[in-house]
Design an enzyme around this catalytic site. Structure first.
Site, PDB file in Angstrom:
ATOM      1  N   LYS A 134      38.928  34.352  38.692  1.00 30.42           N
ATOM      2  CA  LYS A 134      40.072  35.221  39.020  1.00 30.42           C
ATOM      3  C   LYS A 134      40.990  34.578  40.045  1.00 30.42           C
ATOM      4  O   LYS A 134      42.198  34.521  39.853  1.00 30.42           O
ATOM      5  CB  LYS A 134      39.576  36.556  39.605  1.00 30.42           C
ATOM      6  CG  LYS A 134      38.903  37.444  38.622  1.00 30.42           C
ATOM      7  CD  LYS A 134      38.537  38.769  39.263  1.00 30.42           C
ATOM      8  CE  LYS A 134      37.707  38.617  40.517  1.00 30.42           C
ATOM      9  NZ  LYS A 134      36.382  38.038  40.270  1.00 30.42           N
ATOM     10  N   ASP A 177      34.314  34.084  37.168  1.00 29.61           N
ATOM     11  CA  ASP A 177      35.128  34.041  35.961  1.00 29.61           C
ATOM     12  C   ASP A 177      36.442  33.314  36.224  1.00 29.61           C
ATOM     13  O   ASP A 177      37.190  33.019  35.303  1.00 29.61           O
ATOM     14  CB  ASP A 177      35.438  35.460  35.464  1.00 29.61           C
ATOM     15  CG  ASP A 177      34.248  36.079  34.752  1.00 29.61           C
ATOM     16  OD1 ASP A 177      33.311  35.322  34.429  1.00 29.61           O
ATOM     17  OD2 ASP A 177      34.254  37.286  34.533  1.00 29.61           O
ATOM     18  N   SER A 191      14.714  69.906  61.808  1.00 31.78           N
ATOM     19  CA  SER A 191      16.107  69.482  61.549  1.00 31.78           C
ATOM     20  C   SER A 191      16.466  68.171  62.246  1.00 31.78           C
ATOM     21  O   SER A 191      17.223  68.154  63.202  1.00 31.78           O
ATOM     22  CB  SER A 191      17.103  70.584  61.913  1.00 31.78           C
ATOM     23  OG  SER A 191      16.769  71.255  63.105  1.00 31.78           O
ATOM     24  N   VAL A 251      31.695  37.627  38.659  1.00 30.25           N
ATOM     25  CA  VAL A 251      31.756  36.516  39.612  1.00 30.25           C
ATOM     26  C   VAL A 251      31.950  35.209  38.848  1.00 30.25           C
ATOM     27  O   VAL A 251      31.414  35.032  37.778  1.00 30.25           O
ATOM     28  CB  VAL A 251      30.418  36.428  40.380  1.00 30.25           C
ATOM     29  CG1 VAL A 251      30.563  35.487  41.550  1.00 30.25           C
ATOM     30  CG2 VAL A 251      29.970  37.782  40.814  1.00 30.25           C
ATOM     31  N   THR A 255      40.692  41.343  43.015  1.00 27.23           N
ATOM     32  CA  THR A 255      39.558  42.157  43.463  1.00 27.23           C
ATOM     33  C   THR A 255      38.231  41.449  43.256  1.00 27.23           C
ATOM     34  O   THR A 255      38.112  40.572  42.415  1.00 27.23           O
ATOM     35  CB  THR A 255      39.527  43.515  42.740  1.00 27.23           C
ATOM     36  OG1 THR A 255      39.326  43.262  41.348  1.00 27.23           O
ATOM     37  CG2 THR A 255      40.825  44.265  42.935  1.00 27.23           C
ATOM     38  N   GLY A 303       5.443  69.787  66.774  1.00 32.20           N
ATOM     39  CA  GLY A 303       4.560  69.828  67.937  1.00 32.20           C
ATOM     40  C   GLY A 303       5.294  69.806  69.269  1.00 32.20           C
ATOM     41  O   GLY A 303       4.678  69.759  70.329  1.00 32.20           O
ATOM     42  N   GLY A 344      36.723  41.271  36.894  1.00 31.89           N
ATOM     43  CA  GLY A 344      35.800  40.598  35.994  1.00 31.89           C
ATOM     44  C   GLY A 344      34.605  40.173  36.793  1.00 31.89           C
ATOM     45  O   GLY A 344      34.468  40.546  37.952  1.00 31.89           O
TER      46      GLY A 344
END
Lengths: 302, 628
Positions: free
Chosen positions: B37, B35, B541, B33, B111, B470, B31
């Site tokens: 958890k 909230d 490259s 930030v 999480t 160059g 969910g």
């Protein structure tokens, strides 16, 4: 015959075996930490299962501070003999030469020199690219966030903010030169899982886990067993015999005993279920400060 | 949640038996930030009496100066483990927590909510059966709620519980709850969750966690914990087709050769005929070996060692299945990827792909579209950035065995690993195999490279010049070509500037375009070498990755990287085409050496010092080194 689905413990066992096999298959020089404690005993049992009928395809490493309970050393040697694994014991030679001990040098300095530095020496000397440990995520808050395959840089330290994402059971085992991996196969086990597994698999443990009368002294509320005559008694202090056991094994002057009458495994489990103290409390090294374990891990402590 | 009162060993044995018989539910919380958890998980641990005395004491100490509930505890402290998190008051990594009730054991992945940690959420979701999606009752459905829900569906989490938290802060108002649930259902409809329940809770105060709250009499559903204890989520993996990825070849002595692995799905029995995915060869299962004795059957989730009845070529990475129920075996497939690295994903770049125990080099061959995780809108893209989700086709260097992810997560989920840093860059879920790869085998002609090379009397090779603009690459290449031609050899120069006028004139200078630029040139160089030529490629490259890609494309053709190492000051002073001057004036963007880096090669076969010698001397050094 319809095969039954797996129980909780069978699931955990199979997952741990899969992790151990992944280490054997993916690394050139793995090593398994063997601390002789109950988690190590479970790990040893799982490793025997993982590779059966082959022998465990990597050595077991014991970091000996020289201050372990005497029984731990005899038990360790007996297990190596019984199961035929390759045992490496390492002691920090400078620490030994300088007589580093928990009495004169304090628990944190002693631990740093004889454990953390000794472990680093042993890992460097063996050029191990993977070290398997018995840590569990339910033990401590910083461990709850650690990966099963936990990456270490060339100086063995952990970067908690930069951990590799770990999805499904696909483990990224790749390393650059000098880097190593710490692997925790029983990450998802709880203390109760460990005990019930020991019970159901009949795994042999040092008798230190079982209660019996032992000579102890009380130091700032913690019972310390006087395991040999190197122990420094305070003036007027005499060890008295009490019915005690240990919930965790380590260096005897730093490991607290608990008063207990539990002499069988079921009694231990019952006692543990009824207790209201977490297991690491018996380890004096953790109570220094909040976040101390995380700090130790960043420095390379297992 | 109650402690056993048993004392006799028999009763204990019974109780221990019950412990091992419990089922396991793995779920994650996600969910936005703030909230709550971590507070919710802390509450679950506290209510299931898993917070021990010493933890409680240290917790109360730490809870001073923080927002606390009736118990005087900031529950989030129980789970926010890392010091950095405690200081910032956020959760930055997946934390695993454990609790159990009389009916079930639970492993919870807590999480992170912040957008930059979406990858960690995907990590937590990959091993979860169910997700708690938290919503702050005061805020309703947010962007993060949508993002996380989409990732849940991507990773294949089938069961969702919408936890409307902080219901106490909206005075337990049913209308607020109903509106949030309606909003969420409307959004989640296309995501295809198998079950979706909703519960109004206050994690801080304990409403509707263990039992129905008196403060929400209007709520008739199940409180959270009883719901989690009873929901059936275990998909019967034993009912699926038999899949056995070989993890480790078990060979203790000459008389025993077994294949160790974990059954990913289905059931195998002694006597079953199995097929080896790579060789399509059959064999019969002779024994199923474990340390606890031989088994007649092995089921999904069991770690066993299979012994086959005949000598067959099986190694780590192979997959065993029943005949007629084989996995796909291909080197091309379509997949969805979640990108987890700061460095974007580009089509054409080479990665290592790990799926089960198989690890192979792989390339994203086509980026079909990117999915906006907030709106689910699909848009065209040339790269995939951190936390983005895209649908791609992937080609692997050799075929791998897999199943679509929706059929089997363990044989359909993979990670992509960086070939240099070895970091995990992204995760993917296979949608389907692309069969055209099986049809399109390389034509092998009678006239091959060796024949053509013989005709020309030379060994074809690619000499790849890298260095700043160059630095003298083209001059040296030009002198070398002249000398080779004079000797009757067949050489050809592919020059960066010239190629951009023709073959690559559709490409710009973005990072994605540069990757494609290099890829095309490397492919052309390979074709020319295959035709028997000595190919001199003169390309700035600047990136190690691109040079490595070129080397990989060359395959078995001799490839030498020649680094023309000339300091920037010297190149800039030479400025033969006036490009540095224009770049300094801001007229050219992304100019190597000015506002775009040049990564000095770490594995060049030869380094030429462009500031120290004349091009003629350097060309001579190179000629001698080539030993033609």
């Amino acid at each position: 015959m319809t095969p039954a689905s797996l129980t909780h413990l069978q699931t955990l066992e199979a997952e741990s075996i899969e992790i151990l096999r992944e280490v054997a298959a993916s690394f050139e020089r793995p090593v398994m930490m063997y601390s002789v404690g109950k988690d190590s005993s479970v790990l040893l049992h799982l490793a025997r299962k993982a590779f059966f009928p082959s022998k465990i395809p990597f050595p077991l490493l014991h970091v000996n501070t020289t201050w372990k309970f005497r029984e731990m050393i005899s038990f360790r040697d007996a297990m190596a003999e019984k199961f035929g694994f390759d045992l490496i014991s390492h002691t920090n030679p400078e620490g030994l030469a300088n007589g580093i001990n928990p009495f004169d040098h304090g628990s944190s300095r002693f631990t740093d020199i004889m454990k953390t530095q000794a472990l680093r020496q042993a890992l460097n000397a063996g050029q191990y690219d993977a070290a398997i440990g018995g840590a569990r995520r339910d033990e401590e808050k910083s461990r709850a966030k650690e990966r099963i395959f936990s990456h270490r840089n060339a100086s063995h330290s952990w970067d908690p903010k930069n951990q590799r994402p770990e999805l499904w059971r696909v483990f990224n085992t790749r390393l650059n030169p000098g880097e190593s991996m710490r692997v925790f196969p029983i990450s998802n086990w709880t203390e109760l899982d460990v005990w019930t597994y020991i019970y159901s698999e009949d795994i042999e443990l040092p008798t230190l886990y079982y209660a019996k009368p032992r000579p102890v002294v009380e130091r700032s509320g913690t019972l310390i067993m006087v395991d040999d005559d190197r122990f420094r008694l305070e003036p007027g202090e005499t060890p008295r015999h009490e019915m005690v056991r240990f919930r965790t094994l380590g260096d005897y002057p730093l490991t607290g005993a608990i008063r207990s009458d539990a002499t069988t495994l079921p009694e231990i489990i019952m006692e543990m279920q009824a207790s209201r103290t977490s297991e690491r409390e018996g380890r004096l090294i953790d109570s220094d400060s909040v976040g101390s374990m995380e700090k130790k891990k960043q420095e390379g402590y297992f | 949640m109650s402690l056993p009162l048993a004392t006799a060993d028999n009763d204990i044995a019974l109780w221990l038996g019950q412990q091992t018989e419990k089922s396991l539910l793995r779920f994650l919380t996600c969910g936005s930030v703030d909230d709550g958890k971590s507070t919710l998980i802390g509450r679950l641990l506290y209510d299931s009496q898993l917070v021990l005395d010493d933890q409680l004491a240290s917790l109360k100490k730490e809870s001073l100066n923080r927002i606390v509930g009736d118990e005087g505890i900031d529950f989030s402290l129980l789970v926010d483990g890392l010091a950095a998190e405690r200081e910032q008051g956020i959760t930055i990594d997946v934390a695993y927590r454990f609790f159990s009730t009389d009916k079930r054991k639970f492993i919870v992945a807590d999480t992170p909510g912040h957008e930059q940690y979406t990858r960690n959420m995907a990590t937590g979701a990959s091993n979860a059966d169910l997700a708690l999606v938290l919503i702050d009752a005061r805020k309703g459905v947010l962007t993060q709620t949508r993002r996380h829900s989409f990732i849940l569906s991507l990773i294949g989490v089938k069961h969702v519980v919408l936890v409307v938290n902080k219901i106490d802060l909206v005075d337990y108002d049913q209308a607020v709850f109903d509106q949030i649930v309606a909003d969420y259902r409307a959004f989640a409809e296309p995501l295809g969750f198998a079950t979706l329940a909703a519960v109004p809770v206050s994690a801080l105060r304990g409403d509707n966690i263990l039992k129905a709250s008196e403060r929400t009499p209007w709520f008739t559903g199940s409180p959270l914990v009883p719901y989690l204890e009873t929901i059936q989520v275990a998909e019967d993996r034993t009912a699926g087709r038999f899949r056995f990825p070989v993890q480790w070849v078990n060979r203790p002595n000459l008389d025993f050769r077994g294949f160790s692995g974990t059954v990913a799905s289905g059931v195998v029995a002694v006597g079953d005929e199995v097929l080896i995915a790579s060789s399509r060869k059959p064999a019969v299962v002779k024994n199923i070996v474990t340390m606890d004795g031989e088994l007649q059957h092995a089921v999904a989730g069991q770690a066993v060692t299979l012994v086959l009845d005949r000598e067959v070529d099986v190694s780590r990475g192979d997959m065993l299945s029943h005949a007629g129920e084989t996995p796909e075996y291909s080197n091309q497939f379509q997949a969805r990827i979640v990108w987890m690295s700061e460095e974007p994903a580009f089509p054409g770049r080479s990665y290592l792909l790990k799926l089960g125990s198989q690890m192979v080099p792989a390339t994203i061959t086509d980026l079909k579209f990117r999915t906006n995780v907030n709106t689910l809108e699909q848009t065209a893209a040339t790269k995939v950035d951190l936390n983005e989700v895209a649908t791609v086709t992937i080609a692997t260097d050799k075929p791998i065995a897999f199943d679509p992810y929706t059929v089997n997560a363990l044989t359909g989920g993979f990670i992509l690993v960086d070939r240099i840093s070895n970091g995990t860059l992204g995760a993917g879920t296979i949608e389907f195999g692309l069969r055209r790869a099986q049809n399109l085998t390389y034509q092998s002609f009678d006239v091959n490279r060796d024949v053509r090379a013989q005709m020309k009397g030379q060994t074809p090779r690619i000499i790849w010049f890298t260095g700043l603009s160059g630095s003298g690459k083209s001059s040296i290449a030009n002198l070398l070509e002249k000398r080779l031609t004079a000797e009757g050899r067949h050489a050809y120069i592919l020059d960066g500037d010239n190629v951009r006028h023709g073959l690559n004139k559709d490409l710009g200078f973005t990072e994605a375009a540069r990757v494609e630029n290099i890829r095309r040139v490397a492919e052309v160089a390979r074709l020319m070498a295959d035709a028997g030529l000595i190919v001199l490629v003169s390309f700035i490259s600047p990136f190690e990755k691109e040079r490595r890609l070129a080397r990989e494309i060359a395959g078995d053709i001799d490839f030498s990287e020649v680094y023309v190492d000339t300091p920037l000051e010297v190149c800039e002073a030479r400025d033969p085409k006036g490009l540095y001057k224009r770049a300094r004036a801001g007229e050219i963007k992304n100019f190597t050496g000015i506002d775009s880096p040049f990564e000095p090669p770490s594995r060049s076969e030869l380094t030429l010092h462009g500031a120290e010698e004349e091009p003629e001397v350097l060309a001579g050094q190179l000629y001698d080194w080539l030993k033609l």
